[in-house]
Design a protein around this motif. Structure first.
Motif, PDB file in Angstrom:
ATOM      1  N   VAL A   1      -9.654   8.046  12.918  1.00 23.65           N
ATOM      2  CA  VAL A   1      -8.443   7.900  13.102  1.00 23.65           C
ATOM      3  C   VAL A   1      -8.048   7.712  11.559  1.00 23.65           C
ATOM      4  O   VAL A   1      -8.330   6.641  10.830  1.00 23.65           O
ATOM      5  CB  VAL A   1      -7.867   6.640  13.700  1.00 23.65           C
ATOM      6  CG1 VAL A   1      -6.273   6.513  13.620  1.00 23.65           C
ATOM      7  CG2 VAL A   1      -8.277   6.731  15.204  1.00 23.65           C
ATOM      8  N   GLU A   2      -7.492   8.729  10.732  1.00 24.82           N
ATOM      9  CA  GLU A   2      -7.103   8.588   9.545  1.00 24.82           C
ATOM     10  C   GLU A   2      -5.562   8.055   9.225  1.00 24.82           C
ATOM     11  O   GLU A   2      -4.817   8.940   9.670  1.00 24.82           O
ATOM     12  CB  GLU A   2      -7.461  10.122   8.882  1.00 24.82           C
ATOM     13  CG  GLU A   2      -7.124  10.118   7.394  1.00 24.82           C
ATOM     14  CD  GLU A   2      -8.241   9.423   6.593  1.00 24.82           C
ATOM     15  OE1 GLU A   2      -9.466   9.501   6.908  1.00 24.82           O
ATOM     16  OE2 GLU A   2      -7.872   9.173   5.590  1.00 24.82           O
ATOM     17  N   ASP A   3      -5.480   6.900   8.869  1.00 23.99           N
ATOM     18  CA  ASP A   3      -4.322   6.502   8.562  1.00 23.99           C
ATOM     19  C   ASP A   3      -4.051   6.205   7.289  1.00 23.99           C
ATOM     20  O   ASP A   3      -5.055   6.192   6.436  1.00 23.99           O
ATOM     21  CB  ASP A   3      -3.617   5.613   9.592  1.00 23.99           C
ATOM     22  CG  ASP A   3      -4.582   4.207   9.583  1.00 23.99           C
ATOM     23  OD1 ASP A   3      -5.041   3.885   8.310  1.00 23.99           O
ATOM     24  OD2 ASP A   3      -4.870   3.514  10.499  1.00 23.99           O
ATOM     25  N   GLU A   4      -2.860   5.665   6.901  1.00 22.52           N
ATOM     26  CA  GLU A   4      -2.296   5.183   5.564  1.00 22.52           C
ATOM     27  C   GLU A   4      -3.218   4.051   4.845  1.00 22.52           C
ATOM     28  O   GLU A   4      -3.527   3.989   3.696  1.00 22.52           O
ATOM     29  CB  GLU A   4      -0.835   4.964   5.216  1.00 22.52           C
ATOM     30  CG  GLU A   4      -0.392   3.943   6.194  1.00 22.52           C
ATOM     31  CD  GLU A   4       0.997   3.402   6.303  1.00 22.52           C
ATOM     32  OE1 GLU A   4       1.711   4.411   6.096  1.00 22.52           O
ATOM     33  OE2 GLU A   4       1.322   2.464   5.974  1.00 22.52           O
ATOM     34  N   MET A   5      -3.591   3.137   5.895  1.00 22.82           N
ATOM     35  CA  MET A   5      -4.463   1.997   5.365  1.00 22.82           C
ATOM     36  C   MET A   5      -6.040   2.443   5.006  1.00 22.82           C
ATOM     37  O   MET A   5      -6.440   2.236   4.047  1.00 22.82           O
ATOM     38  CB  MET A   5      -4.446   0.815   6.339  1.00 22.82           C
ATOM     39  CG  MET A   5      -5.125  -0.343   5.793  1.00 22.82           C
ATOM     40  SD  MET A   5      -5.478  -1.696   7.063  1.00 22.82           S
ATOM     41  CE  MET A   5      -6.900  -0.978   7.721  1.00 22.82           C
ATOM     42  N   ILE A   6      -6.548   3.230   5.696  1.00 26.07           N
ATOM     43  CA  ILE A   6      -7.817   3.820   5.468  1.00 26.07           C
ATOM     44  C   ILE A   6      -7.688   4.641   4.207  1.00 26.07           C
ATOM     45  O   ILE A   6      -8.492   4.577   3.447  1.00 26.07           O
ATOM     46  CB  ILE A   6      -8.179   4.923   6.551  1.00 26.07           C
ATOM     47  CG1 ILE A   6      -8.033   4.057   8.040  1.00 26.07           C
ATOM     48  CG2 ILE A   6      -9.470   5.422   6.236  1.00 26.07           C
ATOM     49  CD1 ILE A   6      -9.466   3.140   8.327  1.00 26.07           C
TER      50      ILE A   6
ATOM     51  N   GLN B   1      -5.833   3.942   1.735  1.00 26.40           N
ATOM     52  CA  GLN B   1      -5.448   2.931   0.709  1.00 26.40           C
ATOM     53  C   GLN B   1      -6.930   2.322   0.638  1.00 26.40           C
ATOM     54  O   GLN B   1      -7.240   2.180  -0.760  1.00 26.40           O
ATOM     55  CB  GLN B   1      -4.670   1.878   1.011  1.00 26.40           C
ATOM     56  CG  GLN B   1      -4.314   1.072  -0.133  1.00 26.40           C
ATOM     57  CD  GLN B   1      -3.391   0.063   0.104  1.00 26.40           C
ATOM     58  OE1 GLN B   1      -2.476   0.293   0.764  1.00 26.40           O
ATOM     59  NE2 GLN B   1      -3.852  -1.302  -0.173  1.00 26.40           N
TER      60      GLN B   1
ATOM     61  N   THR C   1      -7.114 -14.245  19.981  1.00 25.07           N
ATOM     62  CA  THR C   1      -6.002 -14.177  20.839  1.00 25.07           C
ATOM     63  C   THR C   1      -6.075 -14.006  22.323  1.00 25.07           C
ATOM     64  O   THR C   1      -5.350 -14.302  23.062  1.00 25.07           O
ATOM     65  CB  THR C   1      -5.049 -12.904  20.377  1.00 25.07           C
ATOM     66  OG1 THR C   1      -5.830 -11.665  20.265  1.00 25.07           O
ATOM     67  CG2 THR C   1      -4.560 -13.188  18.904  1.00 25.07           C
TER      68      THR C   1
ATOM     69  N   TYR D   1     -10.099 -11.603  15.623  1.00 25.88           N
ATOM     70  CA  TYR D   1      -8.811 -11.730  16.044  1.00 25.88           C
ATOM     71  C   TYR D   1      -8.535 -11.594  17.498  1.00 25.88           C
ATOM     72  O   TYR D   1      -7.713 -12.462  18.137  1.00 25.88           O
ATOM     73  CB  TYR D   1      -7.688 -11.001  14.935  1.00 25.88           C
ATOM     74  CG  TYR D   1      -6.307 -11.039  15.285  1.00 25.88           C
ATOM     75  CD1 TYR D   1      -5.675 -12.020  14.541  1.00 25.88           C
ATOM     76  CD2 TYR D   1      -5.699 -10.029  15.935  1.00 25.88           C
ATOM     77  CE1 TYR D   1      -4.396 -12.118  14.601  1.00 25.88           C
ATOM     78  CE2 TYR D   1      -4.182 -10.351  16.049  1.00 25.88           C
ATOM     79  CZ  TYR D   1      -3.744 -11.258  15.557  1.00 25.88           C
ATOM     80  OH  TYR D   1      -2.174 -11.434  15.542  1.00 25.88           O
ATOM     81  N   GLU D   2      -8.953 -10.281  17.812  1.00 24.55           N
ATOM     82  CA  GLU D   2      -8.928 -10.136  19.364  1.00 24.55           C
ATOM     83  C   GLU D   2      -9.376 -11.185  20.176  1.00 24.55           C
ATOM     84  O   GLU D   2      -8.994 -11.595  21.205  1.00 24.55           O
ATOM     85  CB  GLU D   2      -9.542  -8.700  19.543  1.00 24.55           C
ATOM     86  CG  GLU D   2      -9.142  -7.619  18.982  1.00 24.55           C
ATOM     87  CD  GLU D   2      -7.881  -7.144  20.056  1.00 24.55           C
ATOM     88  OE1 GLU D   2      -8.250  -6.129  20.950  1.00 24.55           O
ATOM     89  OE2 GLU D   2      -6.704  -7.432  19.674  1.00 24.55           O
TER      90      GLU D   2
ATOM     91  N   THR E   1     -12.767  -4.821   7.964  1.00 25.53           N
ATOM     92  CA  THR E   1     -11.635  -4.927   8.614  1.00 25.53           C
ATOM     93  C   THR E   1     -11.834  -4.990  10.252  1.00 25.53           C
ATOM     94  O   THR E   1     -11.089  -5.280  10.820  1.00 25.53           O
ATOM     95  CB  THR E   1     -10.454  -3.726   8.346  1.00 25.53           C
ATOM     96  OG1 THR E   1     -11.298  -2.467   8.536  1.00 25.53           O
ATOM     97  CG2 THR E   1     -10.115  -3.828   6.789  1.00 25.53           C
ATOM     98  N   THR E   2     -12.953  -4.122  10.471  1.00 20.50           N
ATOM     99  CA  THR E   2     -13.402  -4.214  11.924  1.00 20.50           C
ATOM    100  C   THR E   2     -13.817  -5.411  12.478  1.00 20.50           C
ATOM    101  O   THR E   2     -13.425  -5.861  13.564  1.00 20.50           O
ATOM    102  CB  THR E   2     -14.465  -3.179  12.205  1.00 20.50           C
ATOM    103  OG1 THR E   2     -14.074  -1.807  11.570  1.00 20.50           O
ATOM    104  CG2 THR E   2     -14.666  -2.940  13.496  1.00 20.50           C
TER     105      THR E   2
ATOM    106  N   ILE F   1     -12.993  -8.555  11.133  1.00 19.27           N
ATOM    107  CA  ILE F   1     -11.845  -9.288  11.106  1.00 19.27           C
ATOM    108  C   ILE F   1     -10.823  -8.930  12.501  1.00 19.27           C
ATOM    109  O   ILE F   1     -10.499 -10.024  13.165  1.00 19.27           O
ATOM    110  CB  ILE F   1     -10.914  -9.240   9.721  1.00 19.27           C
ATOM    111  CG1 ILE F   1     -11.636  -9.788   8.696  1.00 19.27           C
ATOM    112  CG2 ILE F   1      -9.361  -9.958  10.140  1.00 19.27           C
ATOM    113  CD1 ILE F   1     -11.018  -9.459   7.458  1.00 19.27           C
ATOM    114  N   HIS F   2     -10.718  -7.717  12.699  1.00 18.58           N
ATOM    115  CA  HIS F   2     -10.080  -7.106  13.897  1.00 18.58           C
ATOM    116  C   HIS F   2     -10.825  -7.744  15.241  1.00 18.58           C
ATOM    117  O   HIS F   2     -10.168  -8.285  16.162  1.00 18.58           O
ATOM    118  CB  HIS F   2     -10.136  -5.656  14.029  1.00 18.58           C
ATOM    119  CG  HIS F   2      -9.423  -5.044  15.043  1.00 18.58           C
ATOM    120  ND1 HIS F   2      -8.151  -5.127  15.500  1.00 18.58           N
ATOM    121  CD2 HIS F   2      -9.961  -4.681  16.369  1.00 18.58           C
ATOM    122  CE1 HIS F   2      -7.904  -4.866  16.767  1.00 18.58           C
ATOM    123  NE2 HIS F   2      -8.975  -4.478  17.306  1.00 18.58           N
TER     124      HIS F   2
ATOM    125  N   ILE G   1     -14.275  -0.889   5.565  1.00 16.39           N
ATOM    126  CA  ILE G   1     -13.940  -0.343   6.949  1.00 16.39           C
ATOM    127  C   ILE G   1     -14.377  -1.532   7.659  1.00 16.39           C
ATOM    128  O   ILE G   1     -13.995  -2.016   8.675  1.00 16.39           O
ATOM    129  CB  ILE G   1     -14.190   0.929   7.072  1.00 16.39           C
ATOM    130  CG1 ILE G   1     -13.392   1.984   6.209  1.00 16.39           C
ATOM    131  CG2 ILE G   1     -14.148   1.141   8.638  1.00 16.39           C
ATOM    132  CD1 ILE G   1     -13.117   3.161   6.798  1.00 16.39           C
TER     133      ILE G   1
END
Lengths: 155, 66
Positions: A80-85, A87, A153, A149-150, A142-143, A145-146, A139
């Motif tokens: 999944v290539e998005d703007e945060m990746i 950056q 929550t 976080y999951e 962030t994985t 931390i994600h 990367i």
């Protein structure tokens, strides 16, 4: 998100498949003077006019293989290539250029003669190597931390 | 920049995964926006606002430090 100058995601695997044999070949050539017999050039070097010493293209093959492999690993799209990746990729690239030249500056001050030549050989590939390591680390970060976080929550 | 992404997500009963799929980004990106570690582009902010059917200002607000 539209991204410029990136290879398709699947090229990363191709990159590894080129990089691994090339790095083995490169080390074998550099430290064990290993040459692939079929890459022997009967005539003199095509790089130095008038040179009559027969050459072998094993180191050339390893070098080109390393560059090709590393470029494919470094600049293939994420799943999944998005703007945060994007950056993170740019930040990692900047970081690796800084790190690379810092190491080179230290080497300039501390390493001499033929050893410095070896440093330069490594230096040809370290920008990409450090970039790949840094980018994957960001990367991975962030994985993690994600995931944390999951978990927090959910409960 | 502050945001109400997590609240909006809860109100619409969307997981980070589902929201990420809807606007075509990675889960990590949604997570990073929620935790304030990543500031999205205008396009992404508008896409998020579109999903929730609310103006961007309702989801993203400027901080004193911005």
């Amino acid at each position: 998100m539209k991204t410029k100058w990136l290879f398709p995601h699947s090229y990363r695997l191709i990159g590894w498949l080129i990089f691994i044999p090339s790095v083995v070949l490169g080390f074998a050539n550099l430290y064990a003077e290993f040459n692939l017999p079929f890459l022997a050039v009967p005539f003199g070097s095509w790089k130095i006019p008038g040179d009559t010493v027969p050459q072998n293209l094993t180191d050339e093959l390893a070098g080109i293989g390393l560059i090709t492999g590393l470029l494919l690993i470094a600049f293939s799209r994420e799943k999944v290539e998005d703007e945060m990746i994007g950056q993170l990729r740019l930040e990692a690239l900047q970081w690796s250029v800084y790190a690379n030249y810092l190491v080179l500056a230290i080497a300039i001050l501390t390493v001499y003669d033929m050893a410095f030549f070896t440093v330069l050989i490594y230096n040809m590939f370290t920008v990409l190597l450090v970039f790949i390591a840094r980018f994957r680390w960001l990367i991975f970060g962030t994985t993690i931390i994600h995931a944390r976080y999951e978990k927090s929550t959910e409960s | 920049m502050k945001n109400r992404l997590k609240v909006e997500r809860a109100e619409h009963d969307l997981s980070q995964n589902e929201l990420a799929d809807r606007i075509g980004v990675s889960r990590q990106t949604i997570n990073s926006i929620e935790t304030g570690r990543y500031v999205p582009s205008t396009i992404l902010a508008l896409k998020l606002a579109q999903v929730f059917g609310k103006p961007v200002e309702h989801i993203f607000m400027l901080d004193e430090t911005d």
